[in-house]
Design a protein around this motif. Structure first.
Motif, mmCIF file in Angstrom:
data_model
loop_
_atom_site.group_PDB
_atom_site.id
_atom_site.type_symbol
_atom_site.label_atom_id
_atom_site.label_comp_id
_atom_site.label_asym_id
_atom_site.label_seq_id
_atom_site.Cartn_x
_atom_site.Cartn_y
_atom_site.Cartn_z
ATOM 1 N N ALA A 184 -18.890 6.760 -3.780
ATOM 2 C CA ALA A 184 -18.522 7.197 -5.131
ATOM 3 C C ALA A 184 -17.013 7.393 -5.240
ATOM 4 C CB ALA A 184 -19.255 8.491 -5.477
ATOM 5 N N CYS A 185 -16.407 7.943 -4.215
ATOM 6 C CA CYS A 185 -14.954 8.159 -4.235
ATOM 7 C C CYS A 185 -14.198 6.831 -4.182
ATOM 8 C CB CYS A 185 -14.540 9.087 -3.100
ATOM 9 S SG CYS A 185 -15.127 10.790 -3.317
ATOM 10 N N LEU A 186 -14.701 5.876 -3.426
ATOM 11 C CA LEU A 186 -14.077 4.545 -3.420
ATOM 12 C C LEU A 186 -14.143 3.919 -4.812
ATOM 13 C CD1 LEU A 186 -15.332 3.145 0.003
ATOM 14 C CD2 LEU A 186 -12.942 3.558 -0.642
ATOM 15 N N ALA A 187 -15.265 4.101 -5.498
ATOM 16 C CA ALA A 187 -15.398 3.574 -6.865
ATOM 17 C C ALA A 187 -14.384 4.239 -7.798
ATOM 18 C CB ALA A 187 -16.823 3.779 -7.373
ATOM 19 N N ILE A 188 -14.151 5.516 -7.621
ATOM 20 C CA ILE A 188 -13.163 6.233 -8.432
ATOM 21 C C ILE A 188 -11.765 5.662 -8.184
ATOM 22 C CG2 ILE A 188 -12.001 8.466 -8.718
ATOM 23 C CD1 ILE A 188 -14.840 9.732 -8.147
ATOM 24 N N ILE A 189 -11.442 5.445 -6.915
ATOM 25 C CA ILE A 189 -10.142 4.853 -6.576
ATOM 26 C C ILE A 189 -9.999 3.486 -7.234
ATOM 27 C CG2 ILE A 189 -8.784 3.840 -4.692
ATOM 28 C CD1 ILE A 189 -9.898 6.160 -2.904
ATOM 29 N N GLN A 190 -11.038 2.685 -7.139
ATOM 30 C CA GLN A 190 -10.966 1.344 -7.718
ATOM 31 C C GLN A 190 -10.815 1.413 -9.233
ATOM 32 O OE1 GLN A 190 -12.666 -2.081 -5.898
ATOM 33 N NE2 GLN A 190 -13.959 -2.359 -7.681
ATOM 34 N N GLN A 191 -11.480 2.342 -9.888
ATOM 35 C CA GLN A 191 -11.324 2.508 -11.335
ATOM 36 C C GLN A 191 -9.880 2.867 -11.673
ATOM 37 O OE1 GLN A 191 -14.174 5.513 -12.332
ATOM 38 N NE2 GLN A 191 -15.905 4.099 -12.322
ATOM 39 N N VAL A 236 -5.164 0.143 1.680
ATOM 40 C CA VAL A 236 -5.255 0.828 2.973
ATOM 41 C C VAL A 236 -4.749 2.261 2.830
ATOM 42 C CG1 VAL A 236 -4.387 0.840 5.346
ATOM 43 C CG2 VAL A 236 -5.104 -1.311 4.293
ATOM 44 N N GLN A 237 -3.699 2.455 2.045
ATOM 45 C CA GLN A 237 -3.186 3.807 1.810
ATOM 46 C C GLN A 237 -4.261 4.685 1.187
ATOM 47 O OE1 GLN A 237 0.377 4.164 -0.616
ATOM 48 N NE2 GLN A 237 -0.201 6.221 -1.236
ATOM 49 N N ARG A 238 -4.951 4.159 0.188
ATOM 50 C CA ARG A 238 -6.006 4.946 -0.468
ATOM 51 C C ARG A 238 -7.165 5.219 0.487
ATOM 52 N NH1 ARG A 238 -2.752 6.821 -3.909
ATOM 53 N NH2 ARG A 238 -2.600 5.799 -5.935
ATOM 54 N N GLU A 239 -7.491 4.264 1.339
ATOM 55 C CA GLU A 239 -8.537 4.510 2.344
ATOM 56 C C GLU A 239 -8.142 5.688 3.225
ATOM 57 O OE1 GLU A 239 -10.286 -0.005 3.003
ATOM 58 O OE2 GLU A 239 -8.983 0.853 4.522
ATOM 59 N N ARG A 240 -6.892 5.719 3.641
ATOM 60 C CA ARG A 240 -6.415 6.822 4.506
ATOM 61 C C ARG A 240 -6.458 8.157 3.774
ATOM 62 N NH1 ARG A 240 -1.532 3.270 6.102
ATOM 63 N NH2 ARG A 240 -2.443 1.982 7.728
ATOM 64 N N GLU A 241 -6.031 8.157 2.509
ATOM 65 C CA GLU A 241 -6.053 9.395 1.725
ATOM 66 C C GLU A 241 -7.484 9.899 1.558
ATOM 67 O OE1 GLU A 241 -2.140 8.763 -1.120
ATOM 68 O OE2 GLU A 241 -4.015 7.777 -1.672
ATOM 69 N N ALA A 294 0.819 -1.205 0.000
ATOM 70 C CA ALA A 294 0.000 0.000 0.000
ATOM 71 C C ALA A 294 0.852 1.253 0.000
ATOM 72 C CB ALA A 294 -0.944 0.002 1.196
ATOM 73 N N SER A 295 1.970 1.236 0.701
ATOM 74 C CA SER A 295 2.780 2.437 0.833
ATOM 75 C C SER A 295 3.576 2.748 -0.423
ATOM 76 C CB SER A 295 3.713 2.318 2.043
ATOM 77 O OG SER A 295 4.642 1.274 1.826
ATOM 78 N N THR A 296 3.562 1.876 -1.410
ATOM 79 C CA THR A 296 4.317 2.101 -2.633
ATOM 80 C C THR A 296 3.509 2.822 -3.698
ATOM 81 O OG1 THR A 296 3.726 -0.042 -3.552
ATOM 82 C CG2 THR A 296 5.732 0.044 -2.225
ATOM 83 N N GLN A 297 2.250 3.090 -3.461
ATOM 84 C CA GLN A 297 1.422 3.760 -4.452
ATOM 85 C C GLN A 297 1.743 5.247 -4.503
ATOM 86 O OE1 GLN A 297 -2.390 2.209 -2.847
ATOM 87 N NE2 GLN A 297 -2.808 1.663 -4.971
ATOM 88 N N ALA A 298 1.711 5.777 -5.729
ATOM 89 C CA ALA A 298 1.889 7.223 -5.900
ATOM 90 C C ALA A 298 0.681 7.934 -5.290
ATOM 91 C CB ALA A 298 1.997 7.550 -7.382
ATOM 92 N N PRO A 299 0.854 9.189 -4.911
ATOM 93 C CA PRO A 299 -0.295 9.930 -4.358
ATOM 94 C C PRO A 299 -1.427 10.021 -5.378
ATOM 95 C CG PRO A 299 1.759 11.129 -4.026
ATOM 96 C CD PRO A 299 2.081 9.975 -4.932
ATOM 97 N N LEU A 300 -2.619 10.288 -4.888
ATOM 98 C CA LEU A 300 -3.771 10.459 -5.773
ATOM 99 C C LEU A 300 -3.487 11.577 -6.776
ATOM 100 C CD1 LEU A 300 -6.603 10.175 -3.117
ATOM 101 C CD2 LEU A 300 -6.131 8.541 -4.958
#
Length: 175
Positions: free
Chosen positions: A38-45, A52-57, A6-12
Motif C-alpha cells: 500500500a505504501c509503494l502504491a502511495i509513492i507511485q501515486q 531506489v531513494q523512495r524504497e530506502r525511505e 533518485a537522489s534528486t527527489q525531495a523527501p517524502l
C-alpha cells in the motif's frame, strides 16, 4: 535505475507520511511491514514511479531491510521503477494469451506507437509493457491500462481505437 536521478527527489511529504501511517494502522502492532504494498502504491501515486531513494525511505519508515522493499517493487509489474508515459499499456503475453493473439496485439501496438516493448513514446504519452497473466485468459488478448482498466478481446481495431481515444483525451491539456 540511475541513482543520481533518485537522489534528486525531495523527501517524502508530511501528507505522504500521514497516508503511510493510516496504512500501517490497519495492521497489528509490530506488523507494519504488511503495509509495504500500500505504501509503494502511495509513492507511485505521488511520484509516478518508485525510485531506489523512495524504497530506502520506505524501508526506514517500516523498519525493514531496503532489499526487502526492493524485492516487492521488482516482483510486481504494477510498480514502475522509472518514469513512464501518461498511459502505461500492459499487454498480457502469457501462454494462454499468446495462443489467442496476445503477442500479435503487442506487436501491433509497437508498430502503431513506433516504440518497442519497454519503451515510452517521444511525446511521453505511452509506455508499452508486457505482463504476465492478468487473469482473463478467456477474454484474450487482454491488456491493462495504467494498472487499473482491463481491456478484453483487443483486436487491431480495438487497439487503434484505444490509443486514438487516449491520445485525443490529452489534446489541449498540459501533460
Amino acid at each position: 535505475m540511475n541513482t543520481d536521478q533518485a537522489s534528486t527527489q525531495a523527501p517524502l511529504s508530511a501528507a505522504t507520511l500521514e497516508r503511510f501511517a493510516r496504512e500501517v494502522a490497519k495492521y497489528p502492532q509490530g506488523q507494519q511491514q504488511s503495509a509495504v504494498m500500500a505504501c509503494l502504491a502511495i509513492i507511485q501515486q505521488q511520484d509516478g514511479y518508485v525510485s531506489v531513494q523512495r524504497e530506502r525511505e520506505l524501508a526506514e519508515y517500516l523498519a525493514m531491510a531496503p532489499i526487502a522493499v526492493h524485492e516487492v517493487t521488482t516482483f510486481y509489474n504494477m510498480y514502475n521503477q522509472q518514469p513512464t508515459g501518461r498511459f502505461k499499456l500492459n499487454v498480457c503475453t502469457n501462454l494462454p494469451c499468446q495462443l489467442r493473439d496476445g503477442q500479435r496485439a503487442l506487436h501491433h501496438l509497437e508498430k502503431k506507437l513506433g516504440i518497442q516493448m519497454g519503451e515510452t513514446t517521444a511525446d511521453g504519452l505511452f509506455t508499452l509493457q508486457q505482463s504476465e497473466c492478468l487473469g482473463a485468459c478467456a477474454d484474450s488478448p487482454v491488456m491493462l491500462v495504467n494498472d487499473r482498466t482491463m481491456c478484453s478481446f483487443m483486436s487491431d481495431e480495438k487497439l487503434d481505437q484505444l490509443v486514438d481515444g487516449l491520445r485525443a483525451s490529452t489534446e489541449g491539456k498540459a501533460s
